[in-house]
Design an enzyme around this catalytic site. Structure first.
Site, PDB file in Angstrom:
ATOM      1  N   ARG A 199       1.848   1.627  -6.063  1.00 35.96           N
ATOM      2  CA  ARG A 199       1.844   0.551  -4.825  1.00 35.96           C
ATOM      3  C   ARG A 199       0.867  -0.243  -4.715  1.00 35.96           C
ATOM      4  O   ARG A 199       0.791  -1.335  -4.253  1.00 35.96           O
ATOM      5  CB  ARG A 199       2.453   1.189  -3.696  1.00 35.96           C
ATOM      6  CG  ARG A 199       3.725   2.124  -3.752  1.00 35.96           C
ATOM      7  CD  ARG A 199       3.961   2.417  -2.385  1.00 35.96           C
ATOM      8  NE  ARG A 199       4.143   1.643  -1.418  1.00 35.96           N
ATOM      9  CZ  ARG A 199       5.639   1.374  -1.051  1.00 35.96           C
ATOM     10  NH1 ARG A 199       6.611   1.529  -1.700  1.00 35.96           N
ATOM     11  NH2 ARG A 199       5.400   0.541   0.014  1.00 35.96           N
ATOM     12  N   LYS A 201       3.062  -2.396  -8.066  1.00 33.80           N
ATOM     13  CA  LYS A 201       4.553  -1.837  -8.457  1.00 33.80           C
ATOM     14  C   LYS A 201       5.539  -2.671  -7.439  1.00 33.80           C
ATOM     15  O   LYS A 201       6.488  -3.196  -7.908  1.00 33.80           O
ATOM     16  CB  LYS A 201       4.614  -0.618  -8.546  1.00 33.80           C
ATOM     17  CG  LYS A 201       6.268  -0.169  -8.974  1.00 33.80           C
ATOM     18  CD  LYS A 201       6.289  -0.259 -10.541  1.00 33.80           C
ATOM     19  CE  LYS A 201       7.727  -0.041 -10.923  1.00 33.80           C
ATOM     20  NZ  LYS A 201       8.087  -0.699 -12.052  1.00 33.80           N
ATOM     21  N   ASN A 204       0.723  -0.331   6.061  1.00 32.98           N
ATOM     22  CA  ASN A 204       1.151  -0.927   4.785  1.00 32.98           C
ATOM     23  C   ASN A 204       1.840  -2.270   5.444  1.00 32.98           C
ATOM     24  O   ASN A 204       2.287  -2.314   6.517  1.00 32.98           O
ATOM     25  CB  ASN A 204       2.161  -0.005   4.142  1.00 32.98           C
ATOM     26  CG  ASN A 204       3.086  -1.006   3.164  1.00 32.98           C
ATOM     27  OD1 ASN A 204       2.214  -1.812   2.405  1.00 32.98           O
ATOM     28  ND2 ASN A 204       4.274  -0.884   2.929  1.00 32.98           N
ATOM     29  N   GLY A 205       1.566  -3.456   4.972  1.00 34.78           N
ATOM     30  CA  GLY A 205       2.121  -4.577   5.493  1.00 34.78           C
ATOM     31  C   GLY A 205       0.940  -5.597   5.625  1.00 34.78           C
ATOM     32  O   GLY A 205      -0.039  -5.666   5.272  1.00 34.78           O
ATOM     33  N   HIS A 235      12.674 -30.750 -26.215  1.00 40.22           N
ATOM     34  CA  HIS A 235      12.261 -31.405 -25.115  1.00 40.22           C
ATOM     35  C   HIS A 235      10.943 -31.218 -24.616  1.00 40.22           C
ATOM     36  O   HIS A 235      10.635 -31.503 -23.449  1.00 40.22           O
ATOM     37  CB  HIS A 235      13.193 -30.979 -24.121  1.00 40.22           C
ATOM     38  CG  HIS A 235      14.630 -31.115 -24.366  1.00 40.22           C
ATOM     39  ND1 HIS A 235      15.324 -32.526 -24.546  1.00 40.22           N
ATOM     40  CD2 HIS A 235      15.743 -30.425 -24.965  1.00 40.22           C
ATOM     41  CE1 HIS A 235      16.523 -32.665 -25.104  1.00 40.22           C
ATOM     42  NE2 HIS A 235      16.858 -31.208 -25.177  1.00 40.22           N
ATOM     43  N   TRP A 264      -3.766  -1.765  -1.724  1.00 40.37           N
ATOM     44  CA  TRP A 264      -3.610  -3.173  -2.659  1.00 40.37           C
ATOM     45  C   TRP A 264      -4.112  -4.215  -1.835  1.00 40.37           C
ATOM     46  O   TRP A 264      -3.304  -4.550  -0.682  1.00 40.37           O
ATOM     47  CB  TRP A 264      -2.079  -3.531  -3.038  1.00 40.37           C
ATOM     48  CG  TRP A 264      -2.181  -4.630  -4.078  1.00 40.37           C
ATOM     49  CD1 TRP A 264      -2.539  -4.338  -5.412  1.00 40.37           C
ATOM     50  CD2 TRP A 264      -1.878  -5.694  -3.822  1.00 40.37           C
ATOM     51  NE1 TRP A 264      -2.513  -5.509  -6.022  1.00 40.37           N
ATOM     52  CE2 TRP A 264      -1.872  -6.576  -5.077  1.00 40.37           C
ATOM     53  CE3 TRP A 264      -1.599  -6.541  -2.845  1.00 40.37           C
ATOM     54  CZ2 TRP A 264      -1.607  -7.959  -5.141  1.00 40.37           C
ATOM     55  CZ3 TRP A 264      -1.269  -8.094  -2.658  1.00 40.37           C
ATOM     56  CH2 TRP A 264      -1.514  -8.712  -3.997  1.00 40.37           C
ATOM     57  N   LYS A 268       6.513  -9.425 -20.006  1.00 39.61           N
ATOM     58  CA  LYS A 268       6.037  -8.322 -20.272  1.00 39.61           C
ATOM     59  C   LYS A 268       4.458  -8.461 -20.909  1.00 39.61           C
ATOM     60  O   LYS A 268       3.435  -7.796 -20.658  1.00 39.61           O
ATOM     61  CB  LYS A 268       6.878  -7.457 -21.055  1.00 39.61           C
ATOM     62  CG  LYS A 268       6.679  -6.051 -20.829  1.00 39.61           C
ATOM     63  CD  LYS A 268       7.629  -5.417 -19.488  1.00 39.61           C
ATOM     64  CE  LYS A 268       7.901  -6.232 -18.433  1.00 39.61           C
ATOM     65  NZ  LYS A 268       8.943  -5.963 -17.515  1.00 39.61           N
ATOM     66  N   GLU A 274      11.834 -12.264 -20.649  1.00 29.91           N
ATOM     67  CA  GLU A 274      11.474 -10.895 -20.151  1.00 29.91           C
ATOM     68  C   GLU A 274      10.068 -10.520 -21.216  1.00 29.91           C
ATOM     69  O   GLU A 274       9.223  -9.788 -20.582  1.00 29.91           O
ATOM     70  CB  GLU A 274      12.482  -9.839 -20.054  1.00 29.91           C
ATOM     71  CG  GLU A 274      12.141  -8.561 -20.282  1.00 29.91           C
ATOM     72  CD  GLU A 274      11.425  -8.024 -18.840  1.00 29.91           C
ATOM     73  OE1 GLU A 274      11.342  -8.740 -18.198  1.00 29.91           O
ATOM     74  OE2 GLU A 274      11.345  -6.736 -19.017  1.00 29.91           O
ATOM     75  N   GLU A 281       1.817  -9.937 -18.453  1.00 30.19           N
ATOM     76  CA  GLU A 281       1.543  -9.046 -17.259  1.00 30.19           C
ATOM     77  C   GLU A 281       0.836  -7.820 -17.743  1.00 30.19           C
ATOM     78  O   GLU A 281      -0.458  -7.495 -17.017  1.00 30.19           O
ATOM     79  CB  GLU A 281       2.931  -8.268 -17.099  1.00 30.19           C
ATOM     80  CG  GLU A 281       2.777  -7.531 -15.857  1.00 30.19           C
ATOM     81  CD  GLU A 281       4.260  -7.073 -15.436  1.00 30.19           C
ATOM     82  OE1 GLU A 281       5.197  -7.116 -16.439  1.00 30.19           O
ATOM     83  OE2 GLU A 281       4.719  -6.453 -14.440  1.00 30.19           O
ATOM     84  N   CYS A 286       0.873  -1.103   0.022  1.00 30.57           N
ATOM     85  CA  CYS A 286       0.145   0.064   0.003  1.00 30.57           C
ATOM     86  C   CYS A 286       1.126   1.150  -0.084  1.00 30.57           C
ATOM     87  O   CYS A 286       2.216   1.066   0.312  1.00 30.57           O
ATOM     88  CB  CYS A 286      -0.932   0.005   1.353  1.00 30.57           C
ATOM     89  SG  CYS A 286      -1.826  -1.556   1.393  1.00 30.57           S
TER      90      CYS A 286
HETATM   91  C1  F6R Z   1       7.541  -6.810 -14.121  1.00 29.59           C
HETATM   92  C2  F6R Z   1       7.926  -6.373 -13.028  1.00 29.59           C
HETATM   93  C3  F6R Z   1       8.048  -7.403 -11.843  1.00 29.59           C
HETATM   94  C4  F6R Z   1       9.191  -6.977 -11.027  1.00 29.59           C
HETATM   95  C5  F6R Z   1       9.654  -7.733  -9.784  1.00 29.59           C
HETATM   96  C6  F6R Z   1      10.729  -7.224  -8.851  1.00 29.59           C
HETATM   97  O1  F6R Z   1       7.463  -6.048 -15.279  1.00 29.59           O
HETATM   98  O2  F6R Z   1       7.915  -5.231 -12.810  1.00 29.59           O
HETATM   99  O3  F6R Z   1       8.461  -8.778 -12.371  1.00 29.59           O
HETATM  100  O4  F6R Z   1      10.303  -6.863 -11.669  1.00 29.59           O
HETATM  101  O5  F6R Z   1       8.426  -7.550  -8.979  1.00 29.59           O
HETATM  102  O6  F6R Z   1      10.763  -5.829  -8.392  1.00 29.59           O
HETATM  103  P1  F6R Z   1      11.789  -4.997  -8.071  1.00 29.59           P
HETATM  104  O7  F6R Z   1      12.677  -4.954  -9.050  1.00 29.59           O
HETATM  105  O8  F6R Z   1      11.223  -3.849  -7.425  1.00 29.59           O
HETATM  106  O9  F6R Z   1      12.294  -5.819  -6.707  1.00 29.59           O
END
Ligand code: F6R
Length: 614
Positions: free
Chosen positions: A27, A609, A101-102, A506, A75, A487, A483, A490, A2
């Site tokens: 967040r 995020k 938060n938490g 495989h 969140w 992306k 990656e 996601e 949060c």
């Molecule tokens: C994907 C993404 C997540 C973060 C992961 C780690 O686009 O953003 O997979 O890379 O949650 O986050 P950080 O780098 O903040 O530890």
């Protein structure tokens, strides 16, 4: 996950809180609320939905002017994203307001105890138990800071709490236990926030609380103690970006803006760290002697950061000849890894707050390993808990999907790899100088990639109904494929998988049917002729089964032309540097496809995020 903001001063509290929340919405964004002290009572507004819902409610019926307030963007963990479950929550018969938060792990027992003693609860959250407890402690002590000290001892889990009491106008008290909290220092005003973006528009002067500390702010003071009340002086720093860096500017989304900032992110991460022919890194206590004594490296990270780590592994191992493992941070400590003082654990994190990564770092430190953080956020928890930090300077990343931070993370690891190679004498000065010269070219090469993405746009629009996309790569192209797939899933919610090309036979080749789209990340034929020919064979195998192939290939690579339906070109560079360029078309493809589907690319469903819970 949060976002938290607190304010004392005369700037217009609700506006300050809303500004902070708009910066923190990344967040968590399923509900939001603010409260201010109004005379002898608390005025509160909280709403399910995005911040815009709260904002419009406040426009319709403003809260009173006040010099003290707290705000929260949520969140959901305990209880759905409803008005009732949104924070703040009240205690002491509505005179105390609290945000959190938490996760409070023992909330069920606390709630049962409080209910048995006559407290009525209005939400399903774990937070409300803390609000009630704090309210009771306040009644006993008559002081919010003392009450906070008593209350934190009863809570298990991890938390940042901010609270205010109507009987103490002008005071906000915060507490942090395994969860971030930063103080912002202004003239005649003070701020609290989950990160500096909560208040950077108003002041660049900040300090991060250490674990298990309590802070009390008024307009004129900010005092910090530990949970036992012993005073402490936090180390202040100046935020090295201004709030305009976290504005959308004229871009349609933060993600579009952040993709476009890749060249600058790379430039800034290298700035001051490249000499004419080498690398100049100051890693504090991880000095030359310590690094020469390292026998093994483990890189811990999650998601995109973990894919950058897979690139880092190839580079560090090849250049510095030290064995490197990559571990998903959430798997690391549960497998009882072998660690000692000759092991260096490198954590990679954009936010510096990812709980899984933080716990991995703590575990490594507790087993005597040396710890280095590669992080993008000043004052974040992970760098503070590590022995040394190499900051990436990608600037604030707001979109949930990480893009420019990936580039900066790879660059950070390349710098470290060269530094280690030099210390260990595993590369000649000429070889290092050649790589450094190529690294300097990357920002301009990235600009070139960004300037030629028309075919990616067309492709994304053409594919907006596609239900499944596969990504193949080898060597450093393998993490790029992973990656690209992450992306896409996601932000566009399309099923996407990344594979190592060699793995195809495989199992995954069974997925290939006529029309299946496969992105193939092709290594340079000049740098890696053998790998190149292997991936061309992979392309032929999938084409023979009807796949549509989109190749990401070096300029001038003619060998892929007969087999690829579309070729996305990237400039020539050295092998370990290729991912920095190859990943960009994949980021843009995901962005364009999600946009074509009409989705919110910055705030994809179910994600936040900063993943500050395990
Ligand atoms: C994907 C993404 C997540 C973060 C992961 C780690 O686009 O953003 O997979 O890379 O949650 O986050 P950080 O780098 O903040 O530890």
């Amino acid at each position: 996950m949060c976002g938290i903001v607190g304010y004392t001063g005369d700037r217009g509290t609700v506006e300050v809180l809303l500004e902070g929340l708009s910066r923190l919405e990344y967040r968590g964004y399923d509900s939001a609320g603010v409260s201010v002290i109004d005379g002898e009572s608390i005025a509160l507004r909280k709403k399910g939905g995005k911040l815009a819902v709260l904002r419009s409610s406040l426009e319709d019926a403003p809260l009173p002017a006040s010099a003290t307030g707290i705000g929260h963007t949520r969140w959901a963990t305990h209880g759905g994203p409803t008005d009732e479950n949104a924070h703040p929550h009240l205690g002491d018969d509505g005179k105390l307001s609290l945000i959190h938060n938490g996760i409070i792990e023992n909330f069920a027992a606390l709630r049962a105890e409080l209910e048995a003693d006559g407290e009525a609860f209005a939400s399903e959250t774990d937070t409300e138990a803390a609000a009630k407890l704090l309210g009771r402690a306040y009644r006993e002590t008559g002081d919010l800071t003392d009450a906070m000290q008593r209350t934190v001892g009863r809570l298990e889990g991890q938390f940042t709490l901010l609270a205010m009491h109507a009987e103490q106008p002008g005071v906000v008290v915060g507490a942090s236990h395994n969860s971030p909290l930063l103080v912002g220092y202004g003239e005649g005003e003070h701020f609290l926030g989950s990160d500096v973006s909560a208040f950077v528009k108003f002041t660049p002067s900040a300090a991060a609380l250490d674990n298990d500390q309590i802070v009390t702010i008024t307009a004129d003071s900010a005092s910090v103690t530990d949970f036992d009340g012993n005073p402490s002086e936090p180390k202040r720093f100046e935020v090295d970006w201004d709030s305009s860096a976290a504005d959308k500017g004229g871009w349609s989304s933060f993600m579009a803006k952040e993709v476009s900032e890749g060249p600058v992110a790379v430039e800034n991460t290298m700035r001051g760290r490249l000499t004419e022919r080498g690398v100049d890194l100051d890693l504090g206590v991880l000095d030359a002697d310590v690094l020469r004594g390292i026998h093994r490296i483990v890189i811990v990270a999650c998601g995109t950061a973990a894919y950058s780590a897979m690139v880092g592994k190839y580079a560090i191992e090849t250049w510095a000849r030290v064995p490197v493992e990559v571990d998903l941070a959430h798997e690391f400590r549960y497998r009882d890894p072998m660690l000692d003082e000759h092991t260096l654990v490198i954590s990679i994190s954009q936010s510096g707050e990812t709980m899984d990564t933080k716990m991995a770092v703590q575990h490594a430190a507790s087993r005597g390993a040396r710890t280095l953080s590669i992080c993008n956020t000043q004052g974040a928890t992970i760098p503070r808990e590590s022995e040394a930090v190499l900051y990436t300077h990608a600037g604030p990343e707001v979109a949930v999907a990480s893009t420019k931070a990936f580039l900066a993370q790879v660059i950070g690891q390349l710098l470290f790899g060269l530094h280690l190679a030099k210390l260990r004498g595993t590369m000649t000065d000429d070889a290092i100088a050649e790589i450094v010269a190529e690294m300097r070219e990357l920002p301009d090469e990235l600009r070139e990639v960004l300037a030629h993405q028309e075919s990616v746009h067309e492709l994304a629009h053409w594919m907006s109904d596609t239900r499944s996309v596969l990504f193949l790569g080898r060597h450093v192209g393998y993490p790029v494929a992973l990656e690209g797939a992450l992306k896409l899933k996601e932000i566009s919610y399309i099923h996407a998988e990344g594979f190592a090309g060699g793995e195809l036979k495989h199992g995954p080749i069974a997925l290939i049917e006529p029309g299946q789209v496969v992105f193939v990340v092709v290594p340079s034929p000049r740098n890696e002729p053998l790998l190149h020919s292997k991936i061309v064979s992979n392309i032929q195998e999938i084409r023979a089964r009807g796949a549509r192939v989109i190749a990401v290939a070096e300029v001038g690579d003619a060998a892929v032309l007969p087999y690829a339906d579309v070729v996305l070109r990237v400039p020539l560079t050295l092998p370990m540097l290729e991912p920095v360029l190859q990943v960009v078309p994949l980021h843009i493809f995901a962005l364009e496809l999600a946009t074509a589907k009409g989705l919110d690319v910055d705030q994809p469903r179910n994600l936040a995020k900063s993943v500050t819970v395990e």
